[in-house]
Design a protein around this motif. Structure first.
Motif, PDB file in Angstrom:
ATOM      1  N   LYS A 221      52.235  30.142 106.377  1.00 47.65           N
ATOM      2  CA  LYS A 221      51.699  31.449 106.203  1.00 47.65           C
ATOM      3  C   LYS A 221      51.223  31.806 107.461  1.00 47.65           C
ATOM      4  O   LYS A 221      51.177  32.917 107.836  1.00 47.65           O
ATOM      5  N   LYS A 222      50.454  30.981 108.221  1.00 54.96           N
ATOM      6  CA  LYS A 222      49.879  31.489 109.446  1.00 54.96           C
ATOM      7  C   LYS A 222      50.543  31.804 110.497  1.00 54.96           C
ATOM      8  O   LYS A 222      50.436  32.708 111.251  1.00 54.96           O
ATOM      9  N   SER A 223      51.677  31.372 110.610  1.00 55.27           N
ATOM     10  CA  SER A 223      52.917  31.535 111.393  1.00 55.27           C
ATOM     11  C   SER A 223      53.366  33.026 111.454  1.00 55.27           C
ATOM     12  O   SER A 223      53.546  33.631 112.449  1.00 55.27           O
ATOM     13  N   ILE A 224      53.368  33.662 110.165  1.00 57.61           N
ATOM     14  CA  ILE A 224      53.617  34.895 110.033  1.00 57.61           C
ATOM     15  C   ILE A 224      52.673  35.951 110.154  1.00 57.61           C
ATOM     16  O   ILE A 224      52.750  36.885 110.599  1.00 57.61           O
ATOM     17  N   ASP A 225      51.531  35.622 109.461  1.00 57.21           N
ATOM     18  CA  ASP A 225      50.294  36.089 109.426  1.00 57.21           C
ATOM     19  C   ASP A 225      49.614  36.744 110.625  1.00 57.21           C
ATOM     20  O   ASP A 225      49.192  37.582 110.971  1.00 57.21           O
ATOM     21  N   SER A 226      49.796  35.599 111.674  1.00 55.34           N
ATOM     22  CA  SER A 226      49.163  35.833 112.934  1.00 55.34           C
ATOM     23  C   SER A 226      49.966  37.084 113.936  1.00 55.34           C
ATOM     24  O   SER A 226      49.531  37.725 114.535  1.00 55.34           O
ATOM     25  N   VAL A 227      51.348  37.327 113.428  1.00 54.79           N
ATOM     26  CA  VAL A 227      52.098  38.386 114.098  1.00 54.79           C
ATOM     27  C   VAL A 227      51.794  39.669 113.367  1.00 54.79           C
ATOM     28  O   VAL A 227      51.748  40.596 113.578  1.00 54.79           O
ATOM     29  N   LEU A 228      51.882  39.576 112.141  1.00 54.76           N
ATOM     30  CA  LEU A 228      51.465  40.828 111.312  1.00 54.76           C
ATOM     31  C   LEU A 228      50.189  41.593 111.283  1.00 54.76           C
ATOM     32  O   LEU A 228      50.087  42.681 111.383  1.00 54.76           O
ATOM     33  N   ARG A 229      49.572  40.690 111.898  1.00 49.55           N
ATOM     34  CA  ARG A 229      47.999  41.276 112.259  1.00 49.55           C
ATOM     35  C   ARG A 229      47.871  41.885 113.597  1.00 49.55           C
ATOM     36  O   ARG A 229      46.735  42.353 113.989  1.00 49.55           O
ATOM     37  N   LEU A 230      48.955  41.828 114.435  1.00 50.82           N
ATOM     38  CA  LEU A 230      48.822  42.180 115.702  1.00 50.82           C
ATOM     39  C   LEU A 230      48.930  43.690 115.747  1.00 50.82           C
ATOM     40  O   LEU A 230      49.439  44.449 115.093  1.00 50.82           O
ATOM     41  N   ASP A 231      48.304  44.206 116.702  1.00 48.61           N
ATOM     42  CA  ASP A 231      48.230  45.559 117.041  1.00 48.61           C
ATOM     43  C   ASP A 231      49.062  45.808 118.419  1.00 48.61           C
ATOM     44  O   ASP A 231      48.847  45.290 119.363  1.00 48.61           O
ATOM     45  N   PHE A 232      50.438  46.258 118.176  1.00 49.75           N
ATOM     46  CA  PHE A 232      51.288  46.390 119.295  1.00 49.75           C
ATOM     47  C   PHE A 232      52.085  47.574 119.253  1.00 49.75           C
ATOM     48  O   PHE A 232      52.221  48.336 118.221  1.00 49.75           O
ATOM     49  N   GLN A 233      52.508  48.160 120.549  1.00 52.14           N
ATOM     50  CA  GLN A 233      53.147  49.307 120.335  1.00 52.14           C
ATOM     51  C   GLN A 233      54.759  49.004 120.589  1.00 52.14           C
ATOM     52  O   GLN A 233      55.644  49.891 120.258  1.00 52.14           O
ATOM     53  N   SER A 234      54.957  47.894 121.302  1.00 52.94           N
ATOM     54  CA  SER A 234      56.495  47.573 121.229  1.00 52.94           C
ATOM     55  C   SER A 234      56.581  46.106 121.314  1.00 52.94           C
ATOM     56  O   SER A 234      55.610  45.133 121.742  1.00 52.94           O
ATOM     57  N   ILE A 235      57.865  45.859 120.895  1.00 52.03           N
ATOM     58  CA  ILE A 235      57.934  44.311 120.701  1.00 52.03           C
ATOM     59  C   ILE A 235      58.390  43.732 121.929  1.00 52.03           C
ATOM     60  O   ILE A 235      58.517  42.309 122.208  1.00 52.03           O
ATOM     61  N   TYR A 236      58.285  44.364 123.147  1.00 51.95           N
ATOM     62  CA  TYR A 236      58.513  43.770 124.492  1.00 51.95           C
ATOM     63  C   TYR A 236      57.387  43.541 125.193  1.00 51.95           C
ATOM     64  O   TYR A 236      57.158  43.334 126.248  1.00 51.95           O
ATOM     65  N   GLU A 237      56.127  43.893 124.507  1.00 47.99           N
ATOM     66  CA  GLU A 237      54.609  43.670 125.002  1.00 47.99           C
ATOM     67  C   GLU A 237      54.671  42.141 125.137  1.00 47.99           C
ATOM     68  O   GLU A 237      55.088  41.378 124.336  1.00 47.99           O
ATOM     69  N   ASP A 238      54.151  41.729 126.308  1.00 52.12           N
ATOM     70  CA  ASP A 238      53.588  40.166 126.610  1.00 52.12           C
ATOM     71  C   ASP A 238      53.072  39.432 125.595  1.00 52.12           C
ATOM     72  O   ASP A 238      53.586  38.411 125.003  1.00 52.12           O
ATOM     73  N   TYR A 239      51.831  40.264 124.952  1.00 54.33           N
ATOM     74  CA  TYR A 239      51.065  39.404 124.070  1.00 54.33           C
ATOM     75  C   TYR A 239      52.041  39.314 122.708  1.00 54.33           C
ATOM     76  O   TYR A 239      51.826  38.280 122.048  1.00 54.33           O
ATOM     77  N   PHE A 240      52.809  40.362 122.294  1.00 54.33           N
ATOM     78  CA  PHE A 240      53.659  40.218 121.285  1.00 54.33           C
ATOM     79  C   PHE A 240      54.514  39.086 121.288  1.00 54.33           C
ATOM     80  O   PHE A 240      54.733  38.281 120.350  1.00 54.33           O
ATOM     81  N   ILE A 241      55.155  39.238 122.352  1.00 53.24           N
ATOM     82  CA  ILE A 241      56.252  37.989 122.557  1.00 53.24           C
ATOM     83  C   ILE A 241      55.747  36.553 122.402  1.00 53.24           C
ATOM     84  O   ILE A 241      56.166  35.540 122.002  1.00 53.24           O
ATOM     85  N   LYS A 242      54.426  36.537 123.365  1.00 53.97           N
ATOM     86  CA  LYS A 242      53.833  35.015 123.240  1.00 53.97           C
ATOM     87  C   LYS A 242      53.445  34.756 121.807  1.00 53.97           C
ATOM     88  O   LYS A 242      53.549  33.522 121.254  1.00 53.97           O
ATOM     89  N   GLU A 243      52.971  35.699 120.952  1.00 52.48           N
ATOM     90  CA  GLU A 243      52.299  35.382 119.383  1.00 52.48           C
ATOM     91  C   GLU A 243      53.692  34.942 118.609  1.00 52.48           C
ATOM     92  O   GLU A 243      53.730  34.252 117.869  1.00 52.48           O
ATOM     93  N   PHE A 244      54.838  35.961 118.842  1.00 45.65           N
ATOM     94  CA  PHE A 244      55.933  35.643 118.446  1.00 45.65           C
ATOM     95  C   PHE A 244      56.802  34.314 118.308  1.00 45.65           C
ATOM     96  O   PHE A 244      57.046  33.652 117.556  1.00 45.65           O
ATOM     97  N   VAL A 245      56.729  33.936 119.618  1.00 46.68           N
ATOM     98  CA  VAL A 245      57.304  32.574 120.054  1.00 46.68           C
ATOM     99  C   VAL A 245      56.269  31.373 119.713  1.00 46.68           C
ATOM    100  O   VAL A 245      56.984  30.550 118.789  1.00 46.68           O
ATOM    101  N   ASP A 246      55.105  31.587 119.696  1.00 44.41           N
ATOM    102  CA  ASP A 246      54.047  30.566 118.855  1.00 44.41           C
ATOM    103  C   ASP A 246      54.466  30.547 117.304  1.00 44.41           C
ATOM    104  O   ASP A 246      54.445  29.542 116.770  1.00 44.41           O
ATOM    105  N   SER A 247      54.485  31.558 116.663  1.00 45.13           N
ATOM    106  CA  SER A 247      54.930  31.662 115.351  1.00 45.13           C
ATOM    107  C   SER A 247      56.073  31.072 114.764  1.00 45.13           C
ATOM    108  O   SER A 247      56.160  30.450 113.896  1.00 45.13           O
ATOM    109  N   LEU A 248      57.124  31.145 115.676  1.00 39.19           N
ATOM    110  CA  LEU A 248      58.462  30.681 115.236  1.00 39.19           C
ATOM    111  C   LEU A 248      58.290  29.180 115.444  1.00 39.19           C
ATOM    112  O   LEU A 248      58.855  28.218 114.850  1.00 39.19           O
TER     113      LEU A 248
END
Length: 353
Positions: free
Chosen positions: A202-229
């Motif tokens: 549950k934490k793996s998905i919620d941490s990404v769902l709560r992100l404030d992002f404009q693009s899936i290519y943002e560094d922060y999004f990718i880092k959280e995305f990889v951590d969550s997977l």
């Protein structure tokens, strides 16, 4: 009854920029000095110099064998799987999901530790103990080796084809419906939910769902995305099964693998099925829809011509994929509901043909 778990989890976890250039350091840090490397098709040409220079610079690491491997057919794997020099103390898979799965399975066959070095993140397979292989012409999930180390270079991931991003997004969002299926199984006395594994998933998905992002290519999004997977893979290891990350939506995808001559990427199929099952389950459906819209997943999918008829057949077949489970689709009421929603939902009408 003693329910205490003993689990394998990665000892090395490196996610960031320039990680490929430091791969030799991480291998040395982990205490390995005789390694076999599996490069995916075209990966050696792209990143081989960087990888091999990082290993050479350490000075005391011997490459016992280097492979360039494209096929994930079990016959090819078995043919090459026992050619690993006996002195090898680490196997490394560098590339997309296919070669990582191959190297992971060969590590399992040889009982050697494994380093996962994905160059794309199309699903959570790079962090799990499962491999997707071709057996008798069909994509099949088998048990393999849990990674000892995971090294992900964000700079490399950012350059991977967009289809792999959307496949990973589809696989990540599926944890919502998968967890609800697991809970449903427990409510029907068909399973026991491991609460810690469920929490991690549950934490793996919620941490990404709560992100404030404009693009899936943002560094922060990718880092959280990889951590969550990665967390998703660990949740499965804790549970001793795929249940924390794989439910009815995955069964639909596995069914599509069986009926289609050329299936879509696993996570693409799973993402569509997750949206459908969130409607069937009446569980977090607004959140699922919002995420798949804002990431651009729906817009991507509508251009790859996935057929209603194939999905409908897959819904019927899905319960037979894992008859020992009891997801919503194993209940005829919800199976029929899934087919009704498939044909009537506005978004599905827009993205399927």
């Amino acid at each position: 009854m003693n329910l205490t778990n003993r689990i394998s989890i990665p000892a090395i976890m490196e996610v960031g920029f320039d990680k490929l250039a430091n791969l030799g350091f991480y291998i040395n840090k982990a205490g390995f000095d005789k390694i076999a490397i599996f490069f995916g098709s075209g990966i050696k040409e792209l990143f081989g110099d960087t990888v091999l220079s990082s290993i050479k610079n350490i000075g005391n690491i011997e490459i016992t064998k280097l492979y360039e491997f494209e096929s994930n057919d079990i016959s090819d794997i078995v043919e090459n799987g026992f050619s690993i020099p006996p002195k090898t103390d680490l196997i490394i898979g560098i590339g997309g999901g296919r070669v990582v799965d191959v190297a992971k399975y060969i590590s399992f066959l040889n009982d050697k530790p494994f380093f996962s070095v994905p160059t794309s993140t199309s699903n959570d397979g790079f962090s799990s103990s499962g491999s997707s292989l071709v057996i008798n012409g069909k994509r099949t999930s088998v048990h393999a080796k849990m990674p000892y180390g995971i090294v992900v270079d964000i700079g490399v991931i950012k350059k991977s084809p967009v289809k792999f991003f959307y496949s990973g997004i589809g696989d990540l969002i599926s944890k919502i419906t998968a967890l609800n299926d697991w809970k449903y199984e427990e409510e029907n006395n068909k399973a026991i939910v491991n609460d810690f594994a469920a929490m991690i998933s549950k934490k793996s998905i919620d941490s990404v769902l709560r992100l404030d992002f404009q693009s899936i290519y943002e560094d922060y999004f990718i880092k959280e995305f990889v951590d969550s997977l990665t967390l998703s893979g660990i949740a499965m290891e804790i549970a001793g099964s795929s249940a924390p990350a794989s439910g009815s939506e995955h069964l639909i995808s596995h069914a599509l693998d069986k009926i289609l001559s050329i299936p879509q990427l696993h996570g693409i199929q799973v993402g569509i099925a997750t949206y459908l099952m969130s409607r069937v389950q009446e569980y977090r459906k607004e959140r699922v829809e919002y995420f798949l819209k804002t990431t651009g997943f729906f817009n991507y999918v509508k251009n790859i011509e996935i057929k209603f008829d194939d999905f409908e057949k897959a819904i019927d077949i899905a319960p037979t994929i894992k008859p020992n489970r009891y997801t919503y689709l194993h209940n005829k009421k919800y199976n029929d509901m899934a087919k009704t929603i498939l044909r009537s939902d506005k978004i599905l009408k827009d993205i399927l043909i």
